[in-house]
Design an enzyme around this catalytic site. Structure first.
Site, PDB file in Angstrom:
ATOM      1  N   SER A 207      -8.977   1.487  -8.124  1.00 13.66           N
ATOM      2  CA  SER A 207      -8.172   2.016  -7.851  1.00 13.66           C
ATOM      3  C   SER A 207      -8.941   0.967  -6.559  1.00 13.66           C
ATOM      4  CB  SER A 207     -10.484   2.988  -7.297  1.00 13.66           C
ATOM      5  OG  SER A 207      -9.727   3.866  -6.236  1.00 13.66           O
ATOM      6  N   ASN A 208      -9.276   1.316  -5.049  1.00 15.30           N
ATOM      7  CA  ASN A 208      -8.448   1.002  -3.795  1.00 15.30           C
ATOM      8  C   ASN A 208     -10.067   1.293  -3.003  1.00 15.30           C
ATOM      9  OD1 ASN A 208      -7.871   2.567  -1.711  1.00 15.30           O
ATOM     10  ND2 ASN A 208      -6.332   2.245  -3.407  1.00 15.30           N
TER      11      ASN A 208
END
Ligand code: CTP
Length: 399
Positions: A207-208
């Protein structure tokens, strides 16, 4: 000069939050005066309300404003909106009956232009048919309501239920909604926000750090301006905004499906989501125990949602975001062309002041014509407003 809000504090336990309501309203840019009933002052104080509002408090037994005018007439004429928070069952009953018996009800009967009620009472009282009839009568007269919410009650030993006053920041958001010009009426705005998660197995994902704040700010600003708003969002810690249709998704594929599904309804799409460009080639159904010293992951591309919208677009205005750490302008403009966008907003994720999760941001906004503007550091909400104003210029007149 900001718009004027009169906070009329009724005599419920939630009156202890009234000074905070004043704070939130002032932070939202409103000029605030306060009125407190005698019972309200058993829960909060005149000094607290005067301190945070910067004005004397209108209280029972004061009949005249400093101008010499009768106080309730002066207050009703002064306020762009009267927020009654908390509103008790008795406050609602007096207003519904037109019984100008105390300063609060007299101010409302004296021609207050807009009234927003924030009821707070025990669930049994809120559910009472007499209370509900009064609410219906006031609504029929054009009065608005914010809450109550489901939640804990102030009195010890009472079960939680529907009757809790909305939180101060939520009340400020409702006031803002009611005092905003509806220049997006008749439009549908589709917004994406937050990160996506690309799972390797049930407990691990790529993810980020996107917080979702920029996209949520766009969704809330569009709602306040009268748009119908659909917010497709990845996992965030932000509460669902009121009056917005939220569609929670997790992966880029899910976001792709949700956005394409709703695209035909949209007049404007703002793709603020930080969509993962890659996902693990396979997703294991069970958690894989660690083995060996090294592990190689094979990643495959996720669908480019915005590029697909660019291909399908008819009347829709498309706004994209670009996150670049170098050669920002030329790369962002190339992205605008490649994805067939009307506008692209360039972010600088490595700037510590405006990085992921910050409340403020700075943007460089590039149009298809090549016109480029740098918008200096401002709250994400202020930038969202500017973006919506700019996008409106690209839109066809509503039919
Ligand atoms: N976007 C999208 N679908 C993806 C990836 C990105 O719709 N799979 C959208 C983002 O929401 C954003 C815009 O495309 O509005 C730009 O995303 P970005 O990842 O910066 O652009 P890319 O085209 O992926 O270019 P690069 O590989 O240079 O980062």
């Amino acid at each position: 000069m900001g718009q004027r809000v009169l906070l009329a504090v009724g005599g419920g336990a939630a009156a202890i939050k009234a000074p905070l309501v004043v704070r939130r309203l002032r932070e939202a840019g409103f000029e605030v005066r306060t009125l407190a009933t005698a019972r309200a002052l058993a829960f909060t104080t005149e000094l607290a309300l005067a301190t945070v509002s910067g004005h004397p408090v209108a209280t029972e037994g004061r009949w005249f404003a400093p101008s010499g005018r009768v106080l309730h007439l002066e207050l009703a004429a002064w306020a762009d909106l009267v927020l009654v928070a908390p509103a008790t069952a008795a406050d609602l009953a007096r207003a519904a009956a037109g019984l100008a018996e105390d300063l609060l009800s007299a101010t409302i009967v004296a021609g207050a232009r807009r009234v927003l009620w924030a009821p707070a009472m025990n669930p049994e009282m809120w559910a009472d048919p007499a209370v509900q009839e009064n609410v219906a009568r006031l609504k029929a007269r054009g009065h608005a309501f914010a809450g109550p919410a489901y939640g804990a009650m102030a009195a010890v030993g009472e079960a939680p239920g529907l009757g809790r006053m909305l939180e101060p920041e939520e009340l400020a958001a409702h006031v803002r909604y009611h005092l905003t010009e509806k220049d997006y009426a008749g439009r549908t705005v589709l917004v994406t926000a937050g990160p996506t998660r690309e799972h390797l197995d049930p407990v691990r994902f790529i993810s980020n750090p996107s917080s979702g704040k920029m996209g949520y700010a766009v969704a809330e600003a569009a709602r306040d301006r009268g748009a119908r708003v659909i917010l497709v969002h990845g996992p965030t810690h932000l509460p669902d905004p009121f009056g917005v249709e939220t569609v929670p998704v997790e992966s880029a594929e899910e976001m792709h499906r949700a956005v394409l599904d709703r695209f035909p309804e949209a007049d404007l799409v703002v793709m603020a989501a930080a969509v993962a460009d890659w996902r693990p080639a396979e997703r294991k159904g069970e958690k894989e125990p660690k083995t060996g010293e090294e592990k190689h992951l094979r990643l495959v591309r996720t669908p480019d949602i915005l590029a697909e919208l660019g291909e399908q677009k008819r009347h829709q205005v498309l706004v994209g975001f670009a996150m670049e750490t170098h050669e920002g302008l030329s790369r962002a403009y190339a992205k605008l062309k490649r994805k067939n966008l009307d506008l692209i907003c360039l972010n600088y994720p490595t700037d510590p002041e405006t990085a992921f999760g910050a409340d403020e941001n700075r943007l460089v906004v590039i149009e298809r014509s090549g016109r480029t503007e740098a918008w200096g550091k401002a709250s994400k909400r202020a930038l969202a407003e500017r973006l919506l104003t700019r996008a409106l210029g690209f839109m066809q007149k509503p039919v």
